[in-house]
Design a protein around this motif. Sequence first.
Motif, PDB file in Angstrom:
ATOM      1  N   ALA A   1       0.835  -1.205   0.000  1.00 33.53           N
ATOM      2  CA  ALA A   1       0.000   0.000   0.000  1.00 33.53           C
ATOM      3  C   ALA A   1       0.868   1.253   0.000  1.00 33.53           C
ATOM      4  N   GLY A   2       0.562   2.181  -0.872  1.00 32.01           N
ATOM      5  CA  GLY A   2       1.324   3.421  -0.939  1.00 32.01           C
ATOM      6  C   GLY A   2       0.652   4.439  -1.839  1.00 32.01           C
ATOM      7  N   ILE A   3       1.015   5.710  -1.649  1.00 31.66           N
ATOM      8  CA  ILE A   3       0.433   6.792  -2.434  1.00 31.66           C
ATOM      9  C   ILE A   3       1.522   7.783  -2.835  1.00 31.66           C
ATOM     10  N   THR A   4       1.201   8.655  -3.763  1.00 33.98           N
ATOM     11  CA  THR A   4       2.078   9.770  -4.121  1.00 33.98           C
ATOM     12  C   THR A   4       1.294  11.076  -4.029  1.00 33.98           C
ATOM     13  N   ARG A   5       1.988  12.124  -3.655  1.00 35.45           N
ATOM     14  CA  ARG A   5       1.461  13.490  -3.709  1.00 35.45           C
ATOM     15  C   ARG A   5       2.647  14.365  -4.113  1.00 35.45           C
ATOM     16  N   ASP A   6       2.971  14.354  -5.398  1.00 35.22           N
ATOM     17  CA  ASP A   6       4.210  14.962  -5.883  1.00 35.22           C
ATOM     18  C   ASP A   6       4.128  16.487  -5.943  1.00 35.22           C
ATOM     19  N   ASN A   7       5.251  17.101  -5.629  1.00 35.23           N
ATOM     20  CA  ASN A   7       5.368  18.552  -5.748  1.00 35.23           C
ATOM     21  C   ASN A   7       6.830  18.941  -5.502  1.00 35.23           C
ATOM     22  N   LEU A   8       7.248  20.047  -6.087  1.00 34.66           N
ATOM     23  CA  LEU A   8       8.571  20.575  -5.765  1.00 34.66           C
ATOM     24  C   LEU A   8       8.596  21.017  -4.306  1.00 34.66           C
ATOM     25  N   LEU A   9       9.760  20.975  -3.701  1.00 38.55           N
ATOM     26  CA  LEU A   9       9.863  21.248  -2.269  1.00 38.55           C
ATOM     27  C   LEU A   9       9.263  22.593  -1.884  1.00 38.55           C
ATOM     28  N   ASP A  10       9.527  23.644  -2.679  1.00 35.63           N
ATOM     29  CA  ASP A  10       9.041  24.966  -2.291  1.00 35.63           C
ATOM     30  C   ASP A  10       7.529  25.113  -2.459  1.00 35.63           C
ATOM     31  N   LYS A  11       6.888  24.115  -3.086  1.00 32.85           N
ATOM     32  CA  LYS A  11       5.438  24.163  -3.278  1.00 32.85           C
ATOM     33  C   LYS A  11       4.714  23.070  -2.487  1.00 32.85           C
ATOM     34  N   MET A  12       5.466  22.163  -1.887  1.00 24.98           N
ATOM     35  CA  MET A  12       4.851  21.043  -1.180  1.00 24.98           C
ATOM     36  C   MET A  12       4.196  21.505   0.112  1.00 24.98           C
ATOM     37  N   SER A  13       2.941  21.120   0.289  1.00 25.75           N
ATOM     38  CA  SER A  13       2.223  21.497   1.501  1.00 25.75           C
ATOM     39  C   SER A  13       2.534  20.517   2.631  1.00 25.75           C
ATOM     40  N   GLU A  14       2.283  20.970   3.836  1.00 28.23           N
ATOM     41  CA  GLU A  14       2.460  20.094   4.995  1.00 28.23           C
ATOM     42  C   GLU A  14       1.511  18.897   4.904  1.00 28.23           C
ATOM     43  N   GLN A  15       0.323  19.128   4.368  1.00 26.32           N
ATOM     44  CA  GLN A  15      -0.638  18.035   4.212  1.00 26.32           C
ATOM     45  C   GLN A  15      -0.113  16.979   3.249  1.00 26.32           C
ATOM     46  N   GLU A  16       0.499  17.413   2.142  1.00 31.10           N
ATOM     47  CA  GLU A  16       1.063  16.461   1.180  1.00 31.10           C
ATOM     48  C   GLU A  16       2.190  15.645   1.806  1.00 31.10           C
ATOM     49  N   TRP A  17       3.006  16.307   2.597  1.00 27.40           N
ATOM     50  CA  TRP A  17       4.088  15.603   3.303  1.00 27.40           C
ATOM     51  C   TRP A  17       3.517  14.588   4.294  1.00 27.40           C
TER      52      TRP A  17
ATOM     53  N   ILE B   1      13.296  14.360  -8.608  1.00 30.71           N
ATOM     54  CA  ILE B   1      12.781  15.734  -8.531  1.00 30.71           C
ATOM     55  C   ILE B   1      11.278  15.714  -8.277  1.00 30.71           C
ATOM     56  N   GLY B   2      10.819  16.527  -7.357  1.00 28.68           N
ATOM     57  CA  GLY B   2       9.392  16.673  -7.089  1.00 28.68           C
ATOM     58  C   GLY B   2       8.802  15.582  -6.215  1.00 28.68           C
ATOM     59  N   GLN B   3       9.660  14.752  -5.609  1.00 28.47           N
ATOM     60  CA  GLN B   3       9.134  13.647  -4.795  1.00 28.47           C
ATOM     61  C   GLN B   3       9.838  13.578  -3.433  1.00 28.47           C
ATOM     62  N   THR B   4      10.021  14.709  -2.808  1.00 26.28           N
ATOM     63  CA  THR B   4      10.658  14.748  -1.490  1.00 26.28           C
ATOM     64  C   THR B   4       9.954  13.830  -0.505  1.00 26.28           C
ATOM     65  N   ASN B   5       8.630  13.922  -0.431  1.00 26.61           N
ATOM     66  CA  ASN B   5       7.866  13.118   0.525  1.00 26.61           C
ATOM     67  C   ASN B   5       7.934  11.624   0.187  1.00 26.61           C
ATOM     68  N   TYR B   6       7.760  11.311  -1.089  1.00 24.23           N
ATOM     69  CA  TYR B   6       7.779   9.913  -1.532  1.00 24.23           C
ATOM     70  C   TYR B   6       9.166   9.305  -1.333  1.00 24.23           C
ATOM     71  N   ALA B   7      10.208  10.053  -1.693  1.00 25.15           N
ATOM     72  CA  ALA B   7      11.575   9.563  -1.520  1.00 25.15           C
ATOM     73  C   ALA B   7      11.889   9.320  -0.048  1.00 25.15           C
ATOM     74  N   ALA B   8      11.449  10.236   0.806  1.00 22.23           N
ATOM     75  CA  ALA B   8      11.686  10.075   2.241  1.00 22.23           C
ATOM     76  C   ALA B   8      10.998   8.827   2.767  1.00 22.23           C
ATOM     77  N   SER B   9       9.767   8.599   2.311  1.00 25.06           N
ATOM     78  CA  SER B   9       9.021   7.427   2.795  1.00 25.06           C
ATOM     79  C   SER B   9       9.652   6.130   2.305  1.00 25.06           C
ATOM     80  N   LYS B  10      10.069   6.086   1.050  1.00 23.98           N
ATOM     81  CA  LYS B  10      10.621   4.851   0.490  1.00 23.98           C
ATOM     82  C   LYS B  10      12.048   4.600   0.970  1.00 23.98           C
ATOM     83  N   GLY B  11      12.815   5.670   1.187  1.00 24.96           N
ATOM     84  CA  GLY B  11      14.134   5.518   1.778  1.00 24.96           C
ATOM     85  C   GLY B  11      14.041   5.093   3.237  1.00 24.96           C
TER      86      GLY B  11
END
Length: 244
Positions: free
Chosen positions: A86-102, A145-155
């Motif tokens: 189970a997993g999801i994505t909410r992609d965005n560049l870091l300067d545009k990523m919301s706390e909710q997306e993270w 690029i654009g997957q700070t939250n996803y990369a953090a979760s998968k790492g």
Amino acid sequence: MLNGKVCIVTGGAQGIGKCIAETFLKNHAKAVYVCDMNISELSDMKAKYSNLYPVELNVTDRNGVAQFVHGVMQEQGHIDVLINNAGITRDNLLDKMSEQEWDLVLDVNLKGIFNMTQLVAPIMVEQNAGSIVSMSSIVGTDGNIGQTNYAASKGGLIAMSKSWAKEFARKGAQVRVNCIAPGFVETPMTVNLPEKVISYMKGKTPLGRMGKPEDIANGVLFLSSEQSAFITGQVLKIDGGLVI
């Protein structure tokens, strides 16, 4: 390959998860519990396999997960394989990523797997056998690029899994924990990408194509079966050579 084994697959109603579930059923699993938020997608498989058990479940709901695991143990008496898909994505560049997306991505992709594993692993340790395979990503090993939250979760998932591989086996229990890191795969998440993006990714992949869900499912089957009995704490990249 999975004769007599009771398996759990989260996020299994479509795409890679659904393919994993069907691969397990075709390889003689005793029972396959498929957890998802939308189990209506499994009606075709349920009609085909009497040992498929669709379960509506949100992996972030600790009480729901606990009740589910308890129910499986009451029905089957053992749990042999856990696939954290189970997993999801909410992609965005870091300067545009919301706390909710993270928060949402970390909650589902990391805490959800923590919830499932924390409740299933003690059962496997007690029975002295089990295989846990979690779906990471090449984004978790190499970033994107654009997957700070996803990369953090998968790492983070890889780091958790390596820790668990050491922890669960420290007293000799034959409980193995591994990750799969897929590359660019044909799924409902990628089907609507622009053709130029698909062509670009194919061009970067030495094998010259996107992966198929079956490519990933076969790797999961191997790590779930006794054929990989001496493999734990590893990350298997299935990406056609995209990241070498």
